[in-house]
Design a protein around this motif. Sequence first.
Motif, PDB file in Angstrom:
ATOM      1  N   ALA A   1       0.833  -1.208   0.000  1.00  0.00           N
ATOM      2  CA  ALA A   1       0.000   0.000   0.000  1.00  0.00           C
ATOM      3  C   ALA A   1       0.864   1.253   0.000  1.00  0.00           C
ATOM      4  CB  ALA A   1      -0.921  -0.003   1.214  1.00  0.00           C
ATOM      5  N   HIS A   2       1.967   1.231   0.749  1.00  0.00           N
ATOM      6  CA  HIS A   2       2.849   2.398   0.794  1.00  0.00           C
ATOM      7  C   HIS A   2       3.500   2.654  -0.567  1.00  0.00           C
ATOM      8  CE1 HIS A   2       5.693   5.344   2.275  1.00  0.00           C
ATOM      9  NE2 HIS A   2       6.695   4.615   1.796  1.00  0.00           N
TER      10      HIS A   2
ATOM     11  N   ASN B   1       2.354   1.804  -3.529  1.00  0.00           N
ATOM     12  CA  ASN B   1       1.347   2.285  -4.470  1.00  0.00           C
ATOM     13  C   ASN B   1       0.887   3.701  -4.158  1.00  0.00           C
ATOM     14  OD1 ASN B   1       1.335   0.030  -6.108  1.00  0.00           O
ATOM     15  ND2 ASN B   1      -0.357  -0.965  -5.041  1.00  0.00           N
ATOM     16  N   ASP B   2       0.960   4.100  -2.903  1.00  0.00           N
ATOM     17  CA  ASP B   2       0.559   5.461  -2.527  1.00  0.00           C
ATOM     18  C   ASP B   2       1.655   6.482  -2.799  1.00  0.00           C
ATOM     19  OD1 ASP B   2      -1.933   4.694  -1.685  1.00  0.00           O
ATOM     20  OD2 ASP B   2      -1.413   4.599   0.446  1.00  0.00           O
ATOM     21  N   ALA B   3       2.917   6.073  -2.601  1.00  0.00           N
ATOM     22  CA  ALA B   3       3.982   7.087  -2.584  1.00  0.00           C
ATOM     23  C   ALA B   3       5.137   6.847  -3.543  1.00  0.00           C
ATOM     24  CB  ALA B   3       4.541   7.192  -1.149  1.00  0.00           C
ATOM     25  N   HIS B   4       5.262   5.660  -4.137  1.00  0.00           N
ATOM     26  CA  HIS B   4       6.474   5.369  -4.919  1.00  0.00           C
ATOM     27  C   HIS B   4       6.176   4.755  -6.285  1.00  0.00           C
ATOM     28  CE1 HIS B   4       8.980   6.312  -1.464  1.00  0.00           C
ATOM     29  NE2 HIS B   4       8.206   5.523  -0.721  1.00  0.00           N
ATOM     30  N   ARG B   5       5.035   5.076  -6.872  1.00  0.00           N
ATOM     31  CA  ARG B   5       4.706   4.479  -8.170  1.00  0.00           C
ATOM     32  C   ARG B   5       5.641   4.969  -9.278  1.00  0.00           C
ATOM     33  NH1 ARG B   5      -0.797   5.559  -9.966  1.00  0.00           N
ATOM     34  NH2 ARG B   5      -0.205   4.196 -11.699  1.00  0.00           N
ATOM     35  N   GLU B   6       6.112   6.196  -9.177  1.00  0.00           N
ATOM     36  CA  GLU B   6       7.035   6.699 -10.204  1.00  0.00           C
ATOM     37  C   GLU B   6       8.331   5.893 -10.193  1.00  0.00           C
ATOM     38  OE1 GLU B   6       9.262  10.842 -11.596  1.00  0.00           O
ATOM     39  OE2 GLU B   6       7.686  10.893 -10.063  1.00  0.00           O
ATOM     40  N   GLN B   7       8.866   5.617  -8.995  1.00  0.00           N
ATOM     41  CA  GLN B   7      10.067   4.789  -8.899  1.00  0.00           C
ATOM     42  C   GLN B   7       9.801   3.379  -9.410  1.00  0.00           C
ATOM     43  OE1 GLN B   7      10.638   6.257  -4.585  1.00  0.00           O
ATOM     44  NE2 GLN B   7      12.582   5.273  -5.117  1.00  0.00           N
TER      45      GLN B   7
ATOM     46  N   TRP C   1       1.444  -0.671 -11.122  1.00  0.00           N
ATOM     47  CA  TRP C   1       1.060  -0.854  -9.729  1.00  0.00           C
ATOM     48  C   TRP C   1       1.754  -2.084  -9.171  1.00  0.00           C
ATOM     49  CZ3 TRP C   1      -2.330   2.669  -7.553  1.00  0.00           C
ATOM     50  CH2 TRP C   1      -3.070   3.462  -8.434  1.00  0.00           C
ATOM     51  N   LEU C   2       2.111  -2.024  -7.898  1.00  0.00           N
ATOM     52  CA  LEU C   2       2.555  -3.225  -7.212  1.00  0.00           C
ATOM     53  C   LEU C   2       1.311  -4.049  -6.905  1.00  0.00           C
ATOM     54  CD1 LEU C   2       4.973  -4.743  -6.147  1.00  0.00           C
ATOM     55  CD2 LEU C   2       4.836  -3.406  -4.028  1.00  0.00           C
TER      56      LEU C   2
END
Length: 254
Positions: free
Chosen positions: A182-183, A185-191, A208-209
Amino acid sequence: MQHPVTAPPIPERIRTLAAAAAPTHVSFAGAARPAAPVRGGVDGTGRPVLLVRPGDPLYGARDEPAVTVDLVASRRLGGHEAARGLLKVQGWAQAVPAAEAREAAVAIAGHCPDEALFDVLEDLAAPAGGGRPEGTGAPRLLRVDVGQVVYLAGGESGVIDAEDYLRAVPDPLSDPAERMLAHVNDAHREQLTDALCSLLGAPVREVWLWELDRYGATVRHGADRPALVRLPWSAPVACARSLEHAVHGLLCHR
């Protein structure tokens, strides 16, 4: 040369999905009537537990009828829910014993909090007769004695017999894995997108993870026809800290 395990064994994977799934419909074996909506959860052994009210098809069921309960595990991707897996648990509906009712109610409350669960427990605790008005009845808790499980998940399908399903346990890292997923997908999708582009050697979008476990990660990409890419760890991880390091390594891949 021994090849590394790249994904959980199927029974473990299906038990992990079941632990996160919610019942949606129930149908009677051999009956012409359509499947009926149902609410409930899954207990610690993997059995569906159903909350049934007066008027529901299962409410007056006796003699443990053969049923199929549909379980759906989903993943929230931004503003919508996407199905991770569909399980059809085939078995026999039976009343939850009074001594196990509280535990069963807790299993349901984790998926669908409902004040009717208090009515069930109050009714079981009341003296015979309970003082209810004539013609009314408390909701009931039923569970399914598993015969087999039909699954469709990640493009794979099959059947697991009751012994293999009930003997398996969910991924021991599933709770921290869900928090990490969840973290990301919320904060690191660009990476995550950059890492997947590097790994595939091609541009990707809508990344998405999708799944995360001790054996690896599954990443979903694409919008209209999403695809799943499995990225195994070099070796299975044994604790939440090791899983966090593995996820960090994936995000930093260039």
